[in-house]
Design an enzyme around this catalytic site. Structure first.
Site, PDB file in Angstrom:
ATOM      1  N   HIS A   2       7.186  -0.363  -2.774  1.00  8.71           N
ATOM      2  CA  HIS A   2       7.345   0.834  -3.604  1.00  8.71           C
ATOM      3  C   HIS A   2       8.764   1.035  -4.145  1.00  8.71           C
ATOM      4  O   HIS A   2       9.312   2.140  -4.084  1.00  8.71           O
ATOM      5  CB  HIS A   2       6.906   2.082  -2.824  1.00  8.71           C
ATOM      6  CG  HIS A   2       5.423   2.156  -2.556  1.00  8.71           C
ATOM      7  ND1 HIS A   2       4.473   1.506  -3.317  1.00  8.71           N
ATOM      8  CD2 HIS A   2       4.709   2.829  -1.586  1.00  8.71           C
ATOM      9  CE1 HIS A   2       3.264   1.770  -2.841  1.00  8.71           C
ATOM     10  NE2 HIS A   2       3.375   2.544  -1.794  1.00  8.71           N
TER      11      HIS A   2
ATOM     12  N   HIS B 187       1.220   8.332  -6.730  1.00  8.86           N
ATOM     13  CA  HIS B 187       0.765   8.164  -5.351  1.00  8.86           C
ATOM     14  C   HIS B 187       0.148   9.449  -4.780  1.00  8.86           C
ATOM     15  O   HIS B 187       0.386   9.787  -3.613  1.00  8.86           O
ATOM     16  CB  HIS B 187       1.932   7.689  -4.490  1.00  8.86           C
ATOM     17  CG  HIS B 187       1.519   6.868  -3.311  1.00  8.86           C
ATOM     18  ND1 HIS B 187       0.883   7.405  -2.224  1.00  8.86           N
ATOM     19  CD2 HIS B 187       1.634   5.552  -3.063  1.00  8.86           C
ATOM     20  CE1 HIS B 187       0.647   6.443  -1.350  1.00  8.86           C
ATOM     21  NE2 HIS B 187       1.083   5.306  -1.841  1.00  8.86           N
TER      22      HIS B 187
ATOM     23  N   GLU C 241      -4.674   4.336  -6.929  1.00 11.29           N
ATOM     24  CA  GLU C 241      -3.425   4.120  -7.659  1.00 11.29           C
ATOM     25  C   GLU C 241      -3.580   2.995  -8.680  1.00 11.29           C
ATOM     26  O   GLU C 241      -3.465   1.824  -8.320  1.00 11.29           O
ATOM     27  CB  GLU C 241      -2.317   3.719  -6.682  1.00 11.29           C
ATOM     28  CG  GLU C 241      -2.156   4.616  -5.486  1.00 11.29           C
ATOM     29  CD  GLU C 241      -1.434   3.893  -4.332  1.00 11.29           C
ATOM     30  OE1 GLU C 241      -0.300   3.441  -4.508  1.00 11.29           O
ATOM     31  OE2 GLU C 241      -2.051   3.765  -3.253  1.00 11.29           O
TER      32      GLU C 241
HETATM   33  C1  FUC Z   1      -0.036   2.631  -0.332  1.00 14.70           C
HETATM   34  C2  FUC Z   1      -0.309   1.446   0.535  1.00 14.70           C
HETATM   35  C3  FUC Z   1       0.739   1.021   1.433  1.00 14.70           C
HETATM   36  C4  FUC Z   1       1.671   2.062   1.952  1.00 14.70           C
HETATM   37  C5  FUC Z   1       1.903   3.208   1.030  1.00 14.70           C
HETATM   38  C6  FUC Z   1       2.518   4.420   1.614  1.00 14.70           C
HETATM   39  O1  FUC Z   1       0.285   2.321  -1.640  1.00 14.70           O
HETATM   40  O2  FUC Z   1      -0.782   0.355  -0.188  1.00 14.70           O
HETATM   41  O3  FUC Z   1       0.267   0.187   2.437  1.00 14.70           O
HETATM   42  O4  FUC Z   1       1.328   2.450   3.217  1.00 14.70           O
HETATM   43  O5  FUC Z   1       0.867   3.540   0.223  1.00 14.70           O
END
Ligand code: FUC
Length: 345
Positions: free
Chosen positions: A105, A175, A310
């Site tokens: 990320h 997210h 996502e």
């Molecule tokens: C998502 C997952 C990851 C991670 C993150 C906070 O995108 O694919 O494994 O834990 O979130």
């Protein structure tokens, strides 16, 4: 309508909370810290409005720490890059690494911890961020713009643009963790449809192996809507065991802006459809949320209390020639459009 409230100053920059309200009475809150959606309130089938995304009550909580990445924009590269390395134009780049030897990320300080510039144009909030050359060791200065809109049809439209002064890589997403039952119970009974025939299995470090695996006959088959809880703990499936449930990228069918997923929650009648122009989508069932996490509206979250959908290019695309393109050439414009549309049945 969007109203704006000053919250605090952080590293000499002003932090605001933008409050969207549409003609149907639905609401969304977004802060320019991390470009985070902190709240989404949508009606159930009886017209009762409740929180459908996980988050904290105060913006200051996000500034302190947002360990599960609630609601934020992820960049420059969503999900993982193996060893934090890639090669572009015959140059080897080593990025910062923040999850073992891999990058997750965007690195140590991703876009979710940057303060964005905000401006409102009618019912659209435009957040911009200038990511300097070398930030988290990525090449190129990239000008990013993310637009948030809440329409009267209860659609949240997120559109992303990026322009770089050097060839670079990019993969942006949002997210948000959704919970259509007012964020009050685990998501096992949410029903999910994903328009994808294949997903990308990973190794133990959640880096795709490169295989595109057909979903037929596996716990990953959501081509017909069914409860997420049905096979989430099928631990004899190695992929489920690695993801502690679902933490996988789907290879979405079709191309261009199209419907790729739908979630339904029967007790409230709430429904969320997902539309995107992206080739992949991470489906994550949030096992990482700590027990007893205090969220907004005094809700207490437990593991598996949210679903992330996502839209993105596949994780580790920079190192997989057969994965979608994530290269942004100098002067070209990156464009990603994703819509979360809410309704009640
Ligand atoms: C998502 C997952 C990851 C991670 C993150 C906070 O995108 O694919 O494994 O834990 O979130």
């Amino acid at each position: 309508m969007i109203s704006k409230k000053y919250i605090t100053e952080h590293k000499n920059k002003e932090i605001y909370l933008y409050h969207f309200k549409n003609e149907s009475g639905s609401e969304m809150k977004v802060t320019n810290y991390g470009a985070i959606i902190t709240s989404i309130k949508m009606p159930d089938r009886d017209g009762f409005f409740d929180e459908v995304s996980l988050g904290y009550e105060d913006v200051s909580s996000y500034i302190k720490d947002n360990p599960f990445y609630f609601g934020c924009i992820i960049g420059r590269y969503a999900n993982r890059i193996k060893n934090g390395r890639f090669t572009l134009n015959n140059i080897n780049y080593q990025l910062t690494t923040n999850e073992g030897k891999n990058q997750l990320h965007g690195g140590h300080i991703g876009f979710h911890q940057r303060t964005w510039e905000g401006r409102v144009e009618e019912d659209v909030l435009i957040l911009s961020y200038l990511s300097p050359d070398g930030e988290e060791l990525y090449p190129g200065t990239v000008q990013i713009e993310v637009k948030y809109q809440l329409t009267n049809e209860n659609e949240i439209i997120i559109s992303y643009e990026g322009v770089s002064d050097k060839d670079t890589i990019i993969n942006l997403t949002n997210h948000s963790y959704f919970n259509l039952n007012g964020s009050k119970s685990a998501i096992f009974d949410h029903e999910l449809f994903i328009d994808a025939d294949y997903f990308t299995p990973t190794d133990e470090e959640l880096i795709p192996t490169g295989e595109l695996r057909h979903v037929e006959g596996t716990a990953f088959d959501f081509r017909e809507s069914r409860k997420i809880g049905e096979r989430i703990f099928d631990f004899e499936d190695e992929a489920i065991s690695i993801g502690n449930g679902y933490d996988h990228n789907y290879v979405l069918n079709g191309s261009g802006l199209r419907k790729v997923a739908e979630v339904n929650e029967q007790t409230t009648g709430r429904c969320m459809e997902v539309f995107t122009n992206q080739p992949g989508m991470q489906f994550f069932t949030a096992h990482i949320i700590h027990p007893n996490t205090i969220g907004s509206n005094n809700n207490i979250y437990e593991p598996y209390y949210g679903i992330c959908l996502e839209p993105q290019v596949h994780p580790d695309s920079p190192n997989k020639d057969h994965f979608p393109n994530c290269v942004l050439r100098r002067g070209e414009t990156y464009h990603n459009e994703t819509i979360y549309k809410f309704s009640a049945k």
